[in-house]
Design a protein around this motif. Structure first.
Motif, PDB file in Angstrom:
ATOM      1  N   PHE A  36       0.625  -1.316   0.220  1.00 54.98           N
ATOM      2  CA  PHE A  36       0.016  -0.121   0.108  1.00 54.98           C
ATOM      3  C   PHE A  36       0.800   1.216   0.006  1.00 54.98           C
ATOM      4  O   PHE A  36       0.570   2.333   0.308  1.00 54.98           O
ATOM      5  N   ALA A  37       2.093   1.002  -0.350  1.00 51.73           N
ATOM      6  CA  ALA A  37       3.133   2.015  -0.184  1.00 51.73           C
ATOM      7  C   ALA A  37       3.156   3.024  -1.451  1.00 51.73           C
ATOM      8  O   ALA A  37       2.883   4.243  -1.246  1.00 51.73           O
ATOM      9  N   GLY A  38       3.290   2.478  -2.884  1.00 47.82           N
ATOM     10  CA  GLY A  38       3.158   3.489  -3.976  1.00 47.82           C
ATOM     11  C   GLY A  38       1.748   4.272  -3.958  1.00 47.82           C
ATOM     12  O   GLY A  38       0.732   3.770  -3.452  1.00 47.82           O
ATOM     13  N   GLY A  39       1.850   5.506  -4.778  1.00 50.09           N
ATOM     14  CA  GLY A  39       0.488   6.262  -5.124  1.00 50.09           C
ATOM     15  C   GLY A  39       0.269   5.965  -6.365  1.00 50.09           C
ATOM     16  O   GLY A  39      -0.474   6.776  -7.028  1.00 50.09           O
ATOM     17  N   PHE A  40       0.727   4.846  -7.101  1.00 45.22           N
ATOM     18  CA  PHE A  40       0.232   4.656  -8.546  1.00 45.22           C
ATOM     19  C   PHE A  40      -1.252   4.633  -8.958  1.00 45.22           C
ATOM     20  O   PHE A  40      -1.753   3.904  -7.974  1.00 45.22           O
ATOM     21  N   PRO A  41      -1.630   4.961  -9.937  1.00 38.91           N
ATOM     22  CA  PRO A  41      -2.970   4.637 -10.364  1.00 38.91           C
ATOM     23  C   PRO A  41      -3.128   2.983 -10.782  1.00 38.91           C
ATOM     24  O   PRO A  41      -1.971   2.427 -11.040  1.00 38.91           O
ATOM     25  N   SER A  42      -4.129   2.319 -10.819  1.00 43.10           N
ATOM     26  CA  SER A  42      -3.945   1.023 -11.065  1.00 43.10           C
ATOM     27  C   SER A  42      -3.984   0.872 -12.604  1.00 43.10           C
ATOM     28  O   SER A  42      -4.823   1.286 -13.231  1.00 43.10           O
ATOM     29  N   SER A 377      -2.162   3.512   0.662  1.00 45.97           N
ATOM     30  CA  SER A 377      -2.909   3.652  -0.800  1.00 45.97           C
ATOM     31  C   SER A 377      -3.645   2.448  -1.219  1.00 45.97           C
ATOM     32  O   SER A 377      -3.262   1.378  -1.038  1.00 45.97           O
ATOM     33  N   PHE A 378      -4.945   2.602  -1.282  1.00 41.03           N
ATOM     34  CA  PHE A 378      -5.662   1.522  -1.992  1.00 41.03           C
ATOM     35  C   PHE A 378      -5.828   1.479  -3.357  1.00 41.03           C
ATOM     36  O   PHE A 378      -6.546   0.456  -4.055  1.00 41.03           O
ATOM     37  N   SER A 379      -4.998   2.374  -4.075  1.00 43.43           N
ATOM     38  CA  SER A 379      -5.306   2.239  -5.633  1.00 43.43           C
ATOM     39  C   SER A 379      -4.668   1.258  -6.375  1.00 43.43           C
ATOM     40  O   SER A 379      -5.383   0.736  -7.296  1.00 43.43           O
ATOM     41  N   GLU A 380      -3.693   0.537  -5.956  1.00 44.38           N
ATOM     42  CA  GLU A 380      -2.938  -0.377  -6.980  1.00 44.38           C
ATOM     43  C   GLU A 380      -3.589  -1.670  -6.597  1.00 44.38           C
ATOM     44  O   GLU A 380      -3.623  -2.554  -7.540  1.00 44.38           O
ATOM     45  N   GLN A 381      -3.778  -2.061  -5.568  1.00 40.03           N
ATOM     46  CA  GLN A 381      -4.024  -3.692  -5.142  1.00 40.03           C
ATOM     47  C   GLN A 381      -5.436  -4.015  -5.425  1.00 40.03           C
ATOM     48  O   GLN A 381      -6.341  -3.068  -5.401  1.00 40.03           O
ATOM     49  N   THR A 382      -5.639  -5.292  -5.483  1.00 37.42           N
ATOM     50  CA  THR A 382      -6.989  -5.610  -5.718  1.00 37.42           C
ATOM     51  C   THR A 382      -7.914  -5.626  -4.493  1.00 37.42           C
ATOM     52  O   THR A 382      -7.254  -5.508  -3.305  1.00 37.42           O
ATOM     53  N   GLU A 383      -9.264  -5.572  -4.649  1.00 35.09           N
ATOM     54  CA  GLU A 383     -10.068  -5.733  -3.379  1.00 35.09           C
ATOM     55  C   GLU A 383      -9.699  -6.843  -2.468  1.00 35.09           C
ATOM     56  O   GLU A 383      -9.479  -6.636  -1.196  1.00 35.09           O
ATOM     57  N   GLU A 384      -9.217  -7.921  -3.120  1.00 29.86           N
ATOM     58  CA  GLU A 384      -9.091  -9.396  -2.206  1.00 29.86           C
ATOM     59  C   GLU A 384      -7.610  -8.955  -1.520  1.00 29.86           C
ATOM     60  O   GLU A 384      -7.605  -9.337  -0.332  1.00 29.86           O
ATOM     61  N   ASP A 385      -6.681  -8.661  -2.254  1.00 27.13           N
ATOM     62  CA  ASP A 385      -5.360  -8.288  -1.514  1.00 27.13           C
ATOM     63  C   ASP A 385      -5.409  -7.021  -0.551  1.00 27.13           C
ATOM     64  O   ASP A 385      -4.604  -6.877   0.501  1.00 27.13           O
ATOM     65  N   ILE A 386      -6.273  -6.358  -0.681  1.00 27.61           N
ATOM     66  CA  ILE A 386      -6.252  -5.188   0.451  1.00 27.61           C
ATOM     67  C   ILE A 386      -6.916  -5.783   1.592  1.00 27.61           C
ATOM     68  O   ILE A 386      -6.323  -5.467   2.568  1.00 27.61           O
TER      69      ILE A 386
END
Lengths: 410, 410
Positions: A36-42, A377-386
């Motif tokens: 959840f570190a990076g702030g990249f868009p998915s 940051s919640f932008s990059e990971q899938t809902e499952e991985d979150i």
């Protein structure tokens, strides 16, 4: 004579750290780490097929101009399109107010290059965007952090600060802020404080840099007016970006502001990188002219809204009650505050062993504060991985809190 | 309070001019003007079909990574490829020596950001590349021009200058130069002077910035070794560019130098524009990995060689005998010296009326010199238009010289 590098480095670059942060990021970006570190868009939401189409059309139709050098201020048609887009956000401007930049990070850099003399005071939200703190430091600006609460920067504290330095004949050059869904906290500046900030800027004679990469990504609540739309004295320099609402890899952003400032920024940019990449500008233009933006942004809102809610819900479920966090209504970030006895960096190292990561918050502060804070940051990971990631961190936190209880009761 | 912009501009930006030069360029680039002013590569030679193929392959194969943010130091595979390419030019380096930049202009800017304190002495060729002069000024460096002759900068004059400032405990931070087919003169630095320059840098302890955008475009004579390949003390910072040998609109260049300098430059770049555009980097990579470079550069050499010869021949045919010019063996530029009584800027205004243009030379000098000089670029116009344009300028020159004779004899 053998070379002593230290003799050559300019003063402004002495403070520049090696690659500690970058090395850390390479740790968090290993494939098996839920980060959840990076702030990249998915990347899952990049409009790949449309990108493909636009590129092929451009190569056939636009001829060669999209591969050639272009104007420093940006491709003419793109500038018109951006002005049209800004008008819909309540901001009027002419071509002479607009400069296309190599991402909005370059906008921040050019503003600092244009305005900051060594020692000049620049105000920032605290915690604030690392990239802006870095840019100000590179021009030897003096950073002063203004604390935030759930409504954004504390304008009352800001006012007391301004009164104090005004009395001592001091001056503030500008304040940099991200009023909508701020990086790193996710917090938005309330309407009342926006108004107050504009009044203070006029009274104490400083400029405002409004950086707005996340404004379009609102998941609930009503839109707040842009500071730029409330700007009667041309004090606001607005920074826009296509990185979060289209694609970041092409590096296209813009600056909209007072004509005289923009004119000088164009000249500065000319010696900085001649022009922003033209292929990327035509790609944005094609996406805009094709009428794709509205629908794409709608899709992004839906997707990120879900991720945001999943993370908030998971935190509620798995995080011990001693932990607090912000409830953003848009953007990419949630800001977490641990009990004061938890050092976020040490916690992060433990989390990395369990293959999950975030950024500890210290780097977002001007001084030595924020040891017990973190950006998620919640932008990059899938809902499952979150869910999996937050559960893991929750367990580590439980253990931390229990062991501190044991230590305390001994 | 109403806004007084002058109160906000930093000292470094005060010298930045409005858009006089840019306005002039828009004049020269009107469609019916035969312009030798710009230094753009010819779009006719862009490898359009290969660009198309590579983009489509990337979009299918590389997945999404070419549209996402990427590493500040550049895409890993591209960096390896550039190192491989540099090795063929006689330069060894590791990944830690290399940074991909947003065109080599950004390389110049980052070097200035890293090295120049206000007032620091920076040496340049005189006449020298405008973009470098501008970058140095933006960081308040003190520019000192070293005169050139047909063999490049006069190392004897350089030595006398160094002796003088060394005596007064002065220091030179670096010298910036384009040793191969220089912009604006087309002249290359002779082998003996390359060696002498390296000795002087070691003895008087300064760095060398070697900017080499035209090196591959040699039309006759034997290759000279890169300064970087003669660099035993790591004093040379090398700047490379794909703008002239592939396409400029994607803005991809590189810096190769001492590891400690590169590490700091990467950190500076992070706050400058996060990363260079990724799509462009993958495009260069695809072109390189596809093995297209060698053949493409061969084609460019043939095409530009012809144009160069056509312009030189036309000058010989149409220019009065009082005019002198360089005979470049590569690159894009010919440097023209008029009799001292001809003001090149006034001449240019007359030429523009006849729909033909060049750049007058004054802007390439540090001080108020070069009033009777001009840069002619043969890269963009067709062979036919080169002849027509030079003939037109030749006629105007004849008239100028005749009228000055009349004035003199009165």
């Amino acid at each position: 004579m053998s070379l002593k590098i230290g003799d050559f480095i300019a003063k402004r670059a002495e403070q520049v750290k090696g690659s500690a942060i970058r090395e850390f990021f390479s740790l968090t970006e290993q494939e098996d780490v839920i980060s959840f570190a990076g702030g990249f868009p998915s990347a899952d939401y990049f409009p790949l097929e449309q990108v493909k189409e636009i590129l092929m059309e451009n190569i056939s139709a636009t001829g060669y101009s999209f591969l050639q050098y272009g104007p420093t201020e940006g491709v003419g048609q793109l500038r018109s399109s951006i002005l049209e887009y800004m008008q819909r956000l309540g901001v009027c401007g002419e071509e002479s107010n607009l400069l296309v930049t190599s991402g909005s990070q370059q906008g921040i850099d050019l503003i600092c290059k244009l305005l900051i003399n060594p020692g000049d005071t620049v105000l920032v939200e605290e915690p604030g965007y690392v990239g802006a703190l870095g840019a100000v430091k590179n021009y030897e600006g003096k950073l002063v952090g203004i604390p935030m609460d759930q409504k954004g920067i504390r304008t009352d504290i800001l006012e007391r600060y301004l009164q104090k330095i005004f009395k001592n004949n001091g001056k503030v050059k500008f304040i940099y802020l991200v009023p909508d869904f701020q990086n790193p906290t996710g917090i938005s500046l309330s309407f009342e404080r926006r108004r107050r900030l504009m009044e203070l800027a006029s009274h104490y004679d400083f400029l405002i840099v409004e950086d707005n990469p996340y404004g379009e990504l609102r998941y609930e609540g009503e839109k707040l007016p842009l500071l730029k739309s409330m700007d009667e004295e041309q004090r606001v320099i607005y920074l826009g970006s296509f990185s979060k609402i289209f694609i970041p890899g092409i590096r296209v952003g813009w600056v909209l502001g007072f004509k005289e400032l923009i004119t000088k920024m164009i000249s500065l940019k000319q010696s900085t990188d001649l022009c922003s990449n033209i292929l990327g500008q035509y790609l944005v233009l094609g996406f805009y002219q094709g009428g794709h933006f509205e629908q794409h942004v709608k899709l992004l809102r839906e997707k990120y809204r879900r991720k945001c809610r999943v993370m908030l819900k998971a935190m509620e479920h798995y995080f011990p009650s001693q932990i607090h966090w912000t409830k953003p209504k848009g953007g990419f970030f949630i800001w977490v505050t641990f009990p004061s006895y938890i050092n976020a960096h040490e916690l992060l190292l433990k989390c990395l062993k369990e293959k999950v990561a975030f950024v500890d918050g210290k780097g977002f502060f001007c001084g030595c504060r924020g040891d017990n804070t973190a950006r998620f940051s919640f932008s990059e990971q899938t809902e499952e991985d979150i869910v999996i990631g937050i559960e893991r961190i929750g367990q580590i936190l439980e253990a931390e809190i229990n062991s501190s209880r044991l230590t305390a009761s001994r």
